[in-house]
Scaffold this motif. Sequence first.
Motif, mmCIF file in Angstrom:
data_model
loop_
_atom_site.group_PDB
_atom_site.id
_atom_site.type_symbol
_atom_site.label_atom_id
_atom_site.label_comp_id
_atom_site.label_asym_id
_atom_site.label_seq_id
_atom_site.Cartn_x
_atom_site.Cartn_y
_atom_site.Cartn_z
ATOM 1 N N MET A 1 6.520 7.011 -4.699
ATOM 2 C CA MET A 1 6.913 5.941 -3.785
ATOM 3 C C MET A 1 7.492 6.588 -2.533
ATOM 4 S SD MET A 1 7.986 2.331 -3.518
ATOM 5 C CE MET A 1 7.611 1.870 -5.145
ATOM 6 N N ALA A 2 7.014 6.181 -1.375
ATOM 7 C CA ALA A 2 7.496 6.695 -0.100
ATOM 8 C C ALA A 2 8.364 5.635 0.579
ATOM 9 C CB ALA A 2 6.323 7.065 0.795
ATOM 10 N N LEU A 3 9.502 6.056 1.115
ATOM 11 C CA LEU A 3 10.429 5.163 1.803
ATOM 12 C C LEU A 3 10.266 5.335 3.305
ATOM 13 C CD1 LEU A 3 12.847 3.206 1.807
ATOM 14 C CD2 LEU A 3 14.329 5.212 1.694
ATOM 15 N N ARG A 38 4.856 -2.881 5.988
ATOM 16 C CA ARG A 38 4.184 -2.242 4.858
ATOM 17 C C ARG A 38 2.672 -2.224 5.065
ATOM 18 N NH1 ARG A 38 6.238 -5.187 1.485
ATOM 19 N NH2 ARG A 38 8.063 -3.932 1.022
ATOM 20 N N GLU A 39 2.111 -3.339 5.504
ATOM 21 C CA GLU A 39 0.671 -3.404 5.765
ATOM 22 C C GLU A 39 0.277 -2.408 6.861
ATOM 23 O OE1 GLU A 39 0.008 -7.480 6.814
ATOM 24 O OE2 GLU A 39 0.309 -8.190 4.758
ATOM 25 N N PHE A 40 1.079 -2.324 7.902
ATOM 26 C CA PHE A 40 0.803 -1.407 9.011
ATOM 27 C C PHE A 40 0.840 0.045 8.538
ATOM 28 C CE2 PHE A 40 2.321 1.122 12.674
ATOM 29 C CZ PHE A 40 1.269 0.887 13.560
ATOM 30 N N ILE A 41 1.865 0.381 7.785
ATOM 31 C CA ILE A 41 1.994 1.746 7.263
ATOM 32 C C ILE A 41 0.781 2.102 6.410
ATOM 33 C CG2 ILE A 41 3.318 3.221 5.688
ATOM 34 C CD1 ILE A 41 5.827 1.537 6.668
ATOM 35 N N CYS A 42 0.395 1.203 5.537
ATOM 36 C CA CYS A 42 -0.750 1.454 4.659
ATOM 37 C C CYS A 42 -2.033 1.639 5.460
ATOM 38 C CB CYS A 42 -0.909 0.321 3.647
ATOM 39 S SG CYS A 42 0.434 0.277 2.436
ATOM 40 N N ALA A 43 -2.210 0.835 6.486
ATOM 41 C CA ALA A 43 -3.411 0.943 7.318
ATOM 42 C C ALA A 43 -3.422 2.248 8.115
ATOM 43 C CB ALA A 43 -3.499 -0.253 8.268
ATOM 44 N N GLN A 44 -2.264 2.631 8.650
ATOM 45 C CA GLN A 44 -2.188 3.833 9.473
ATOM 46 C C GLN A 44 -2.306 5.113 8.653
ATOM 47 O OE1 GLN A 44 -1.979 3.938 12.975
ATOM 48 N NE2 GLN A 44 -2.485 1.793 12.629
ATOM 49 N N LEU A 45 -1.757 5.094 7.430
ATOM 50 C CA LEU A 45 -1.677 6.316 6.628
ATOM 51 C C LEU A 45 -2.582 6.300 5.393
ATOM 52 C CD1 LEU A 45 2.196 6.854 6.719
ATOM 53 C CD2 LEU A 45 0.458 7.754 8.285
ATOM 54 N N ALA A 46 -3.399 5.268 5.268
ATOM 55 C CA ALA A 46 -4.311 5.126 4.117
ATOM 56 C C ALA A 46 -3.549 5.247 2.792
ATOM 57 C CB ALA A 46 -5.446 6.146 4.199
ATOM 58 N N ARG A 47 -2.486 4.463 2.663
ATOM 59 C CA ARG A 47 -1.686 4.437 1.429
ATOM 60 C C ARG A 47 -1.863 3.094 0.742
ATOM 61 N NH1 ARG A 47 2.502 8.259 0.686
ATOM 62 N NH2 ARG A 47 2.700 9.632 2.478
ATOM 63 N N GLU A 48 -1.594 3.072 -0.557
ATOM 64 C CA GLU A 48 -1.617 1.816 -1.309
ATOM 65 C C GLU A 48 -0.258 1.137 -1.148
ATOM 66 O OE1 GLU A 48 -2.940 2.038 -5.334
ATOM 67 O OE2 GLU A 48 -4.302 3.698 -4.889
ATOM 68 N N GLU A 49 -0.265 -0.199 -1.034
ATOM 69 C CA GLU A 49 0.978 -0.934 -0.784
ATOM 70 C C GLU A 49 2.036 -0.682 -1.847
ATOM 71 O OE1 GLU A 49 1.325 -4.897 0.650
ATOM 72 O OE2 GLU A 49 -0.640 -4.809 1.589
ATOM 73 N N ARG A 50 1.629 -0.505 -3.084
ATOM 74 C CA ARG A 50 2.608 -0.310 -4.152
ATOM 75 C C ARG A 50 3.348 1.018 -4.027
ATOM 76 N NH1 ARG A 50 0.375 3.055 -7.880
ATOM 77 N NH2 ARG A 50 -1.893 3.211 -7.877
ATOM 78 N N THR A 51 2.837 1.928 -3.192
ATOM 79 C CA THR A 51 3.478 3.234 -3.022
ATOM 80 C C THR A 51 4.397 3.275 -1.801
ATOM 81 O OG1 THR A 51 1.712 4.171 -1.658
ATOM 82 C CG2 THR A 51 1.469 4.362 -4.048
ATOM 83 N N VAL A 52 4.520 2.148 -1.089
ATOM 84 C CA VAL A 52 5.297 2.113 0.156
ATOM 85 C C VAL A 52 6.497 1.192 -0.009
ATOM 86 C CG1 VAL A 52 5.242 1.402 2.574
ATOM 87 C CG2 VAL A 52 3.293 2.615 1.587
ATOM 88 N N HIS A 53 7.673 1.738 0.258
ATOM 89 C CA HIS A 53 8.901 0.944 0.253
ATOM 90 C C HIS A 53 9.458 0.944 1.680
ATOM 91 C CE1 HIS A 53 12.510 -0.946 -1.264
ATOM 92 N NE2 HIS A 53 13.224 -0.067 -0.568
ATOM 93 N N VAL A 54 9.897 -0.222 2.137
ATOM 94 C CA VAL A 54 10.375 -0.389 3.509
ATOM 95 C C VAL A 54 11.882 -0.640 3.517
ATOM 96 C CG1 VAL A 54 10.272 -1.947 5.483
ATOM 97 C CG2 VAL A 54 8.167 -1.216 4.378
#
Length: 123
Positions: A1-3, A38-54
């Motif tokens: 999980m990335a913060l 979260r959606e922006f981060i995932c789109a910019q960094l090609a990450r899955e939403e479940r791995t992104v914490h804001v």
Amino acid sequence: MALYEVHARKWENGWELRIPDVGVTWSPTLGEASSRAREFICAQLAREERTVHVDLQPHVNEELDQLAVEARRALHIADEAVRTASAKVRELVHGLSGAGLAPPDIAQYLGVPHSRLEELVGD
């Protein structure tokens, strides 16, 4: 999980969302800001939403931001005081009930309306 720290700043069209090392996007409301970021981060960094914490950090101006910190602190203190009072009231109600007092008498003994006694005991 990335913060990811997200700095949300109020502007005329909603909220500007600055995400260090990712970029800038926006949200029409503060309520939608975390999911938009979260959606922006995932789109910019090609990450899955479940791995992104804001970690959303809203800013309006220095004075109001400081007042918000103080208000949150006061609310936290008040919530803690209510929890402490509720625990003491529950203990007292248990003792008074054991001594044969009915709920209306307990409320009168405490000097609170019966409905407030129910709120305090119910917490």
